[in-house]
Design a protein around this motif. Structure first.
Motif, PDB file in Angstrom:
ATOM      1  N   UNK A 194       0.811  -1.218   0.000  1.00 11.24           N
ATOM      2  CA  UNK A 194       0.000   0.000   0.000  1.00 11.24           C
ATOM      3  C   UNK A 194       0.845   1.269   0.000  1.00 11.24           C
ATOM      4  N   UNK A 195       2.146   1.137   0.311  1.00 10.15           N
ATOM      5  CA  UNK A 195       3.021   2.303   0.251  1.00 10.15           C
ATOM      6  C   UNK A 195       2.972   2.958  -1.129  1.00 10.15           C
ATOM      7  N   UNK A 196       2.783   2.119  -2.176  1.00 11.69           N
ATOM      8  CA  UNK A 196       2.813   2.653  -3.538  1.00 11.69           C
ATOM      9  C   UNK A 196       1.690   3.645  -3.809  1.00 11.69           C
ATOM     10  N   UNK A 197       0.617   3.592  -3.032  1.00  8.81           N
ATOM     11  CA  UNK A 197      -0.465   4.558  -3.204  1.00  8.81           C
ATOM     12  C   UNK A 197      -0.004   5.985  -2.898  1.00  8.81           C
ATOM     13  N   UNK A 198       1.122   6.100  -2.200  1.00 12.86           N
ATOM     14  CA  UNK A 198       1.612   7.407  -1.779  1.00 12.86           C
ATOM     15  C   UNK A 198       2.957   7.757  -2.418  1.00 12.86           C
ATOM     16  N   UNK A 199       3.390   6.918  -3.358  1.00  8.94           N
ATOM     17  CA  UNK A 199       4.696   7.116  -3.982  1.00  8.94           C
ATOM     18  C   UNK A 199       4.627   8.096  -5.143  1.00  8.94           C
ATOM     19  N   UNK A 200       5.749   8.763  -5.370  1.00 11.05           N
ATOM     20  CA  UNK A 200       5.952   9.533  -6.594  1.00 11.05           C
ATOM     21  C   UNK A 200       6.846   8.711  -7.507  1.00 11.05           C
ATOM     22  N   UNK A 201       6.373   8.431  -8.717  1.00  8.59           N
ATOM     23  CA  UNK A 201       7.118   7.605  -9.660  1.00  8.59           C
ATOM     24  C   UNK A 201       7.782   8.491 -10.702  1.00  8.59           C
ATOM     25  N   UNK A 202       9.080   8.241 -10.923  1.00 10.41           N
ATOM     26  CA  UNK A 202       9.843   8.956 -11.941  1.00 10.41           C
ATOM     27  C   UNK A 202      10.478   7.934 -12.869  1.00 10.41           C
ATOM     28  N   UNK A 203      10.239   8.051 -14.167  1.00 11.04           N
ATOM     29  CA  UNK A 203      10.915   7.216 -15.146  1.00 11.04           C
ATOM     30  C   UNK A 203      12.194   7.933 -15.576  1.00 11.04           C
ATOM     31  N   UNK A 204      13.313   7.366 -15.163  1.00 11.16           N
ATOM     32  CA  UNK A 204      14.612   8.006 -15.380  1.00 11.16           C
ATOM     33  C   UNK A 204      15.213   7.499 -16.677  1.00 11.16           C
ATOM     34  N   UNK A 205      15.411   8.428 -17.624  1.00  9.66           N
ATOM     35  CA  UNK A 205      15.946   8.102 -18.943  1.00  9.66           C
ATOM     36  C   UNK A 205      17.360   8.665 -19.087  1.00  9.66           C
ATOM     37  N   UNK A 206      18.126   8.192 -20.100  1.00  9.27           N
ATOM     38  CA  UNK A 206      19.484   8.706 -20.284  1.00  9.27           C
ATOM     39  C   UNK A 206      19.500  10.228 -20.394  1.00  9.27           C
ATOM     40  N   UNK A 207      20.423  10.829 -19.666  1.00 13.14           N
ATOM     41  CA  UNK A 207      20.522  12.283 -19.662  1.00 13.14           C
ATOM     42  C   UNK A 207      19.719  12.947 -18.563  1.00 13.14           C
ATOM     43  N   UNK A 208      18.985  12.144 -17.752  1.00 10.85           N
ATOM     44  CA  UNK A 208      18.223  12.683 -16.626  1.00 10.85           C
ATOM     45  C   UNK A 208      18.937  12.359 -15.317  1.00 10.85           C
ATOM     46  N   UNK A 209      18.716  13.200 -14.313  1.00  9.81           N
ATOM     47  CA  UNK A 209      19.166  12.897 -12.959  1.00  9.81           C
ATOM     48  C   UNK A 209      18.109  13.367 -11.981  1.00  9.81           C
ATOM     49  N   UNK A 210      18.102  12.730 -10.800  1.00  9.78           N
ATOM     50  CA  UNK A 210      17.191  13.155  -9.744  1.00  9.78           C
ATOM     51  C   UNK A 210      17.938  13.203  -8.422  1.00  9.78           C
ATOM     52  N   UNK A 211      17.447  14.039  -7.533  1.00  5.54           N
ATOM     53  CA  UNK A 211      17.902  14.066  -6.158  1.00  5.54           C
ATOM     54  C   UNK A 211      16.682  14.220  -5.274  1.00  5.54           C
ATOM     55  N   UNK A 212      16.782  13.815  -4.003  1.00  4.87           N
ATOM     56  CA  UNK A 212      15.599  13.757  -3.150  1.00  4.87           C
ATOM     57  C   UNK A 212      15.996  14.096  -1.715  1.00  4.87           C
TER      58      UNK A 212
END
Length: 311
Positions: A194-212
Motif C-alpha cells: 500500500x506504500x505505492x499509493x503514496x509514492x511519486x514515480x519517476x521514469x529516469x531516462x538517459x541524460x536525466x538525474x534526480x535528487x531527493x
C-alpha cells in the motif's frame, strides 16, 4: 572526451527555483555526462578491470524476485566486458564504489560537478563527495531502502522507474534509520504494497538525474534493458548534524534503554549526541567491516543467467 574540455554546464536546465528545492524536495534535472565519453560500455569495462576488489559490489536477486533477500557474488577473474555481457542477460547489479579514490579522471569530474552545484547555490558547501557507478540487469530491482547521505542518481544508459515515498514515520521509523547508521542492518526497510499509493514515480531516462530529501525511502525497478547509472553522495553540515542526532539517539536507546524523539539537525542537543556517537565508535560499539560476509555466485557470461552458484 574529458569533461574538463566540454566548455558547457554539466546540468543543462538549471533554474533559480532549484536552489530552493535542492535537498528538500524531489528535483529532476538534465545532465551532459554521456558526452564526456567516460561512461560508455568500453569505459565502464575498463573501470571494472581496474576496480580494487574491496570496491566492487555484486548482487543478484533470489529466485523469488519479490523477496528482498540479498545474494552476493564475485567477479572471479571475468573481464569487464564479459561482466557487462553477463549482467545484461542475468538478474544482477554491480556497484563500482568510490571510483574517485582509484581513478583520478573521475575524481576530477566529481569535483567539477559539485563545484558547479556550489557555484549555483551560495551557502551549499559539500564534503566527503562520493561517486559510484551502477551496472544492472534488465528488470532488476533495488528494494525499498533509505540512504544516509545526500544522494543523486544520474542515468547514462537504459531506463528505470524510481519510486519515492514520503519521509514520515508512516513509511520509515527513526529506529530503522538508527539501525542503518549503527550498521546493525543493511539499507533495506520493511515495505508494504500500500506504500505505492503514496509514492511519486519517476521514469529516469538517459541524460536525466534526480535528487531527493535526506532519508526519503525509495525503491528502483529497471525497465527491460541494461542500465548504467551513476550514484553520487555528499555531506553538508546539516546532513552531518542529522547523522549525529540519529546515531546518538540510537546509542542512547541501546545504553540507557530510551532514545529521545528529537531529530532536528540543529540546536544544542546535536553536540552531546555527536559525542555519544563518537564514543560508541571509539569503544567498538559499531559493527566493523561490511555487513555482507557470504558470497553465493560468480560471474559467468556463458551461463544462461550470467552467473553460476558457488558450492
Amino acid at each position: 572526451m574529458n569533461s574538463m574540455v566540454m566548455n558547457r554546464d554539466i546540468i543543462t536546465n538549471w533554474a533559480p527555483r532549484h536552489e530552493r528545492l535542492f535537498g528538500r524536495e524531489l528535483v529532476q534535472l538534465q545532465h551532459s555526462l554521456r558526452e564526456t565519453g567516460m561512461f560508455t560500455r568500453d569505459a565502464i569495462a575498463k573501470l571494472i578491470d581496474n576496480c580494487p576488489a574491496g570496491d566492487l559490489g555484486l548482487e543478484s536477486m533470489c529466485v523469488e524476485t519479490d523477496r528482498p533477500d540479498r545474494i552476493y557474488g564475485v567477479l572471479d577473474g571475468a573481464s569487464g566486458k564479459d561482466a557487462i555481457k553477463a549482467i545484461e542477460k542475468g538478474r544482477m547489479w554491480m556497484n563500482l564504489r568510490r571510483v574517485m579514490d582509484w581513478s583520478p579522471e573521475y575524481k576530477k569530474l566529481l569535483d567539477e560537478i559539485f563545484d558547479e552545484f556550489e557555484a549555483r547555490m551560495p551557502g551549499f558547501k559539500t564534503f566527503k563527495r562520493n561517486m559510484h557507478i551502477l551496472i544492472s540487469s534488465p528488470n532488476a530491482k533495488v528494494f525499498y531502502h533509505a540512504d544516509i547521505q545526500g544522494q543523486s542518481l544520474w542515468q547514462i544508459e537504459g531506463v528505470k522507474s524510481v519510486y519515492l515515498y514520503p519521509r514520515s514515520e508512516a513509511f520509515m521509523s527513526p529506529q530503522s534509520v538508527e539501525k542503518i547508521l549503527l550498521r546493525e542492518t543493511d539499507e533495506d526497510l520493511e515495505y508494504q504494497n500500500w506504500f505505492d499509493d503514496y509514492a511519486t514515480k519517476v521514469d529516469l531516462e538517459p541524460g536525466n538525474m534526480i535528487t531527493w530529501p535526506l532519508y526519503a525511502p525509495h525503491r528502483v525497478q529497471n525497465h527491460d534493458c541494461l542500465n548504467i547509472s551513476v550514484a553520487m553522495e555528499h555531506w553538508t553540515k546539516p546532513i552531518w548534524n542529522s547523522y549525529a542526532v540519529h546515531y546518538g539517539n540510537g546509542v542512547l536507546r541501546r545504553t540507557v534503554g530510551v532514545g529521545t524523539k528529537t531529530t532536528n539537525d540543529y540546536g544544542m542537543h546535536v553536540y552531546p549526541k555527536a559525542a555519544a556517537a563518537f564514543m560508541w565508535k571509539k569503544f567498538g560499539g559499531q559493527i566493523a567491516g561490511d555487513v555482507v560476509k557470504a558470497r553465493h555466485f560468480r560471474i559467468d557470461a556463458s551461463a544462461p543467467e550470467g552467473r553460476v552458484d558457488i558450492a
